[in-house]
Design a protein around this motif. Structure first.
Motif, PDB file in Angstrom:
ATOM      1  N   GLY A  64       0.796  -1.233   0.000  1.00 23.55           N
ATOM      2  CA  GLY A  64       0.000   0.000   0.000  1.00 23.55           C
ATOM      3  C   GLY A  64       0.827   1.281   0.000  1.00 23.55           C
ATOM      4  N   VAL A  65       2.136   1.152  -0.086  1.00 21.85           N
ATOM      5  CA  VAL A  65       3.016   2.330  -0.063  1.00 21.85           C
ATOM      6  C   VAL A  65       3.093   2.948  -1.463  1.00 21.85           C
ATOM      7  N   ASP A  66       2.939   4.290  -1.570  1.00 16.10           N
ATOM      8  CA  ASP A  66       3.031   4.880  -2.909  1.00 16.10           C
ATOM      9  C   ASP A  66       4.272   5.743  -3.111  1.00 16.10           C
ATOM     10  N   GLY A  67       5.164   5.762  -2.148  1.00 12.73           N
ATOM     11  CA  GLY A  67       6.453   6.440  -2.319  1.00 12.73           C
ATOM     12  C   GLY A  67       7.366   6.062  -1.166  1.00 12.73           C
ATOM     13  N   VAL A  68       8.678   6.038  -1.438  1.00 11.61           N
ATOM     14  CA  VAL A  68       9.645   5.655  -0.403  1.00 11.61           C
ATOM     15  C   VAL A  68      10.774   6.681  -0.360  1.00 11.61           C
ATOM     16  N   VAL A  69      11.126   7.102   0.850  1.00  5.01           N
ATOM     17  CA  VAL A  69      12.384   7.819   1.057  1.00  5.01           C
ATOM     18  C   VAL A  69      13.281   6.837   1.795  1.00  5.01           C
ATOM     19  N   HIS A  70      14.267   6.321   1.069  1.00  8.46           N
ATOM     20  CA  HIS A  70      15.063   5.208   1.614  1.00  8.46           C
ATOM     21  C   HIS A  70      16.371   5.721   2.218  1.00  8.46           C
ATOM     22  N   LEU A  71      16.332   5.900   3.537  1.00 10.07           N
ATOM     23  CA  LEU A  71      17.520   6.356   4.272  1.00 10.07           C
ATOM     24  C   LEU A  71      18.158   5.206   5.046  1.00 10.07           C
ATOM     25  N   GLY A  72      17.437   4.112   5.176  1.00  8.47           N
ATOM     26  CA  GLY A  72      17.901   3.003   6.033  1.00  8.47           C
ATOM     27  C   GLY A  72      19.159   2.361   5.481  1.00  8.47           C
ATOM     28  N   GLY A  73      20.018   1.932   6.380  1.00  7.33           N
ATOM     29  CA  GLY A  73      21.221   1.224   5.967  1.00  7.33           C
ATOM     30  C   GLY A  73      22.418   1.622   6.797  1.00  7.33           C
ATOM     31  N   VAL A  74      23.521   0.924   6.543  1.00  4.43           N
ATOM     32  CA  VAL A  74      24.789   1.276   7.179  1.00  4.43           C
ATOM     33  C   VAL A  74      25.256   2.591   6.562  1.00  4.43           C
ATOM     34  N   SER A  75      25.638   3.557   7.413  1.00 11.18           N
ATOM     35  CA  SER A  75      25.896   4.905   6.885  1.00 11.18           C
ATOM     36  C   SER A  75      27.357   5.336   7.000  1.00 11.18           C
ATOM     37  N   VAL A  76      28.205   4.430   7.459  1.00  9.19           N
ATOM     38  CA  VAL A  76      29.655   4.720   7.469  1.00  9.19           C
ATOM     39  C   VAL A  76      30.407   3.463   7.046  1.00  9.19           C
ATOM     40  N   GLU A  77      31.712   3.609   6.836  1.00  5.46           N
ATOM     41  CA  GLU A  77      32.509   2.452   6.455  1.00  5.46           C
ATOM     42  C   GLU A  77      32.515   1.410   7.578  1.00  5.46           C
ATOM     43  N   ASN A  78      32.362   0.150   7.215  1.00  4.15           N
ATOM     44  CA  ASN A  78      32.230  -0.959   8.158  1.00  4.15           C
ATOM     45  C   ASN A  78      32.757  -2.227   7.491  1.00  4.15           C
ATOM     46  N   PRO A  79      32.937  -3.309   8.269  1.00  8.47           N
ATOM     47  CA  PRO A  79      33.296  -4.570   7.634  1.00  8.47           C
ATOM     48  C   PRO A  79      32.299  -4.924   6.528  1.00  8.47           C
ATOM     49  N   PHE A  80      32.797  -5.556   5.481  1.00  9.84           N
ATOM     50  CA  PHE A  80      31.983  -5.801   4.294  1.00  9.84           C
ATOM     51  C   PHE A  80      30.666  -6.513   4.609  1.00  9.84           C
ATOM     52  N   GLU A  81      30.733  -7.514   5.483  1.00  7.16           N
ATOM     53  CA  GLU A  81      29.536  -8.325   5.752  1.00  7.16           C
ATOM     54  C   GLU A  81      28.392  -7.476   6.315  1.00  7.16           C
ATOM     55  N   GLN A  82      28.748  -6.505   7.156  1.00  2.70           N
ATOM     56  CA  GLN A  82      27.696  -5.633   7.718  1.00  2.70           C
ATOM     57  C   GLN A  82      27.134  -4.695   6.657  1.00  2.70           C
ATOM     58  N   VAL A  83      28.018  -4.160   5.836  1.00  3.65           N
ATOM     59  CA  VAL A  83      27.564  -3.283   4.749  1.00  3.65           C
ATOM     60  C   VAL A  83      26.660  -4.076   3.802  1.00  3.65           C
ATOM     61  N   ALA A  84      27.072  -5.312   3.510  1.00  3.68           N
ATOM     62  CA  ALA A  84      26.331  -6.130   2.542  1.00  3.68           C
ATOM     63  C   ALA A  84      24.916  -6.439   3.037  1.00  3.68           C
ATOM     64  N   ALA A  85      24.770  -6.785   4.296  1.00  2.14           N
ATOM     65  CA  ALA A  85      23.445  -7.172   4.812  1.00  2.14           C
ATOM     66  C   ALA A  85      22.443  -6.027   4.642  1.00  2.14           C
ATOM     67  N   SER A  86      22.825  -4.826   5.053  1.00  6.29           N
ATOM     68  CA  SER A  86      21.876  -3.708   5.023  1.00  6.29           C
ATOM     69  C   SER A  86      21.803  -3.027   3.654  1.00  6.29           C
ATOM     70  N   ASN A  87      22.943  -2.871   3.002  1.00  6.14           N
ATOM     71  CA  ASN A  87      22.993  -2.005   1.816  1.00  6.14           C
ATOM     72  C   ASN A  87      22.963  -2.768   0.491  1.00  6.14           C
ATOM     73  N   LEU A  88      23.279  -4.054   0.508  1.00  8.71           N
ATOM     74  CA  LEU A  88      23.153  -4.851  -0.723  1.00  8.71           C
ATOM     75  C   LEU A  88      21.868  -5.667  -0.642  1.00  8.71           C
ATOM     76  N   HIS A  89      21.785  -6.588   0.310  1.00  6.96           N
ATOM     77  CA  HIS A  89      20.552  -7.388   0.459  1.00  6.96           C
ATOM     78  C   HIS A  89      19.364  -6.485   0.779  1.00  6.96           C
ATOM     79  N   GLY A  90      19.590  -5.462   1.601  1.00  6.97           N
ATOM     80  CA  GLY A  90      18.497  -4.552   1.962  1.00  6.97           C
ATOM     81  C   GLY A  90      17.938  -3.826   0.755  1.00  6.97           C
ATOM     82  N   VAL A  91      18.821  -3.348  -0.104  1.00  6.80           N
ATOM     83  CA  VAL A  91      18.376  -2.625  -1.312  1.00  6.80           C
ATOM     84  C   VAL A  91      17.658  -3.582  -2.270  1.00  6.80           C
ATOM     85  N   PHE A  92      18.197  -4.789  -2.389  1.00  6.41           N
ATOM     86  CA  PHE A  92      17.517  -5.792  -3.225  1.00  6.41           C
ATOM     87  C   PHE A  92      16.095  -6.047  -2.689  1.00  6.41           C
TER      88      PHE A  92
END
Ligand code: NAI
Ligand code: 15L
Length: 265
Positions: A64-92
């Motif tokens: 039912g959502v008609d627009g998204v402002v996507h701010l969620g995710g890891v927001s600084v440099e971090n180990p790859f696995e943490q970045v991947a979970a939120s910013n790769l899988h999360g975006v997918f």
């Protein structure tokens, strides 16, 4: 202009808290989401706590959502696995859920760390080759590319904002170039949310700083006209810097050049 149900991910974070009251006028209902609580919920708000990496929960979130402002995710440099979970899988998960639920407009918080390895002072346009300064910057390029894929194949429109430094005031010498004021952030996000026929667009997210390095390309397409200029803070911040000649003082990504490498987890 108003949406019926606007989803704000990363709503408990720094920019989420900054934008939350400023997005109220843009929707009937503001759906707040983060993996932690967003605090007290207002009259025209609702909350759904959800991990971006949880595919089923993301499918439910987008209903039912008609627009998204996507701010969620890891927001600084971090180990790859943490970045991947939120910013790769999360975006997918976000884009798949948008496709399945019929949501056709996403504003994606990308970052200047997509180009953080360019020398400071080097003017950049959106088309210049990316030079990310870490896994975080790479993950934001992944998001920009996912946006392109979902536009070309499925007609989901995205404006990716390569945000500079979004703080109440500029805090160091670098921010004289990279600062995005709270009012300009609001202008930019609203423009990106409501401009017609944007297709898939990437723009830099920065105020009208006299010393900015990044082009205004695409701003006219969404009607973004920044009003603020970090120059007013020059005297206070121009001496706040890293050691001359260090990568942090020399390259556009600033302090991120001092983060990492991390051991694989
Ligand atoms: P923040 O770190 O304060 O907020 C991010 C929020 O995302 C946090 O509340 C966190 O709990 C949530 N989150 C992280 N992983 C999650 C997951 N797997 N599932 C659900 N929620 C998750 O960051 P900030 O400063 O508010 O930035 C917001 C967005 O803008 C981020 O995507 C960041 O990369 C981007 N950005 C911010 C800039 C700035 O100057 N603050 C500059 C450039 C980009
Ligand atoms: C970002 O992408 C970060 O999320 C934020 O914390 C700031 O450090 C900003 O870039 C910046 O480069 O100043």
């Amino acid at each position: 202009q108003r949406l019926q149900r606007l989803l704000l991910t990363g709503a408990a974070g720094t920019l989420g808290r900054m934008l939350r009251p400023r997005l109220q006028a843009s929707c009937e209902l503001l759906l707040l989401s983060d993996r932690i609580s967003c605090g007290e919920i207002g009259a025209h708000e609702t909350e759904q706590i959800c991990d971006l990496a949880d595919r089923a929960a993301m499918l439910a979130l987008l209903q039912g959502v008609d627009g998204v402002v996507h701010l969620g995710g890891v927001s600084v440099e971090n180990p790859f696995e943490q970045v991947a979970a939120s910013n790769l899988h999360g975006v997918f998960n976000l884009y798949e859920a948008a496709r399945l639920s019929g949501c056709t407009r996403i504003v994606f918080a990308s970052s200047n760390h997509t180009i953080g390895c360019y020398e400071q002072g080097r003017p950049l346009s959106v088309g210049d080759k990316p030079r990310p300064d870490g896994y975080y910057g790479v993950s934001k390029l992944f998001g920009e590319n996912m946006a392109q894929l979902y536009w070309d194949r499925y007609g989901i429109e995205t404006v990716s904002l390569r945000i500079g430094t979004a703080t109440p005031e500029p805090e160091d010498r670098r921010a004289l170039s990279t600062w995005l004021s709270p009012d300009d952030l609001e202008r930019l996000v609203r423009a990106a949310l409501f401009a017609p026929n944007v297709g898939c667009l990437t723009v830099y997210g920065v105020s009208a700083n006299s010393e900015r390095w990044w082009s205004a390309e695409g701003w006219d397409k969404i009607g973004y006209e920044p009003q603020d200029n970090a120059e007013a803070w020059r005297e206070r911040v121009q001496g706040v810097d890293f050691a001359a000649g260090s990568p942090m003082a020399r390259l556009q990504g600033g302090r991120f050049l001092g983060l990492g490498p991390f051991e694989p987890q």
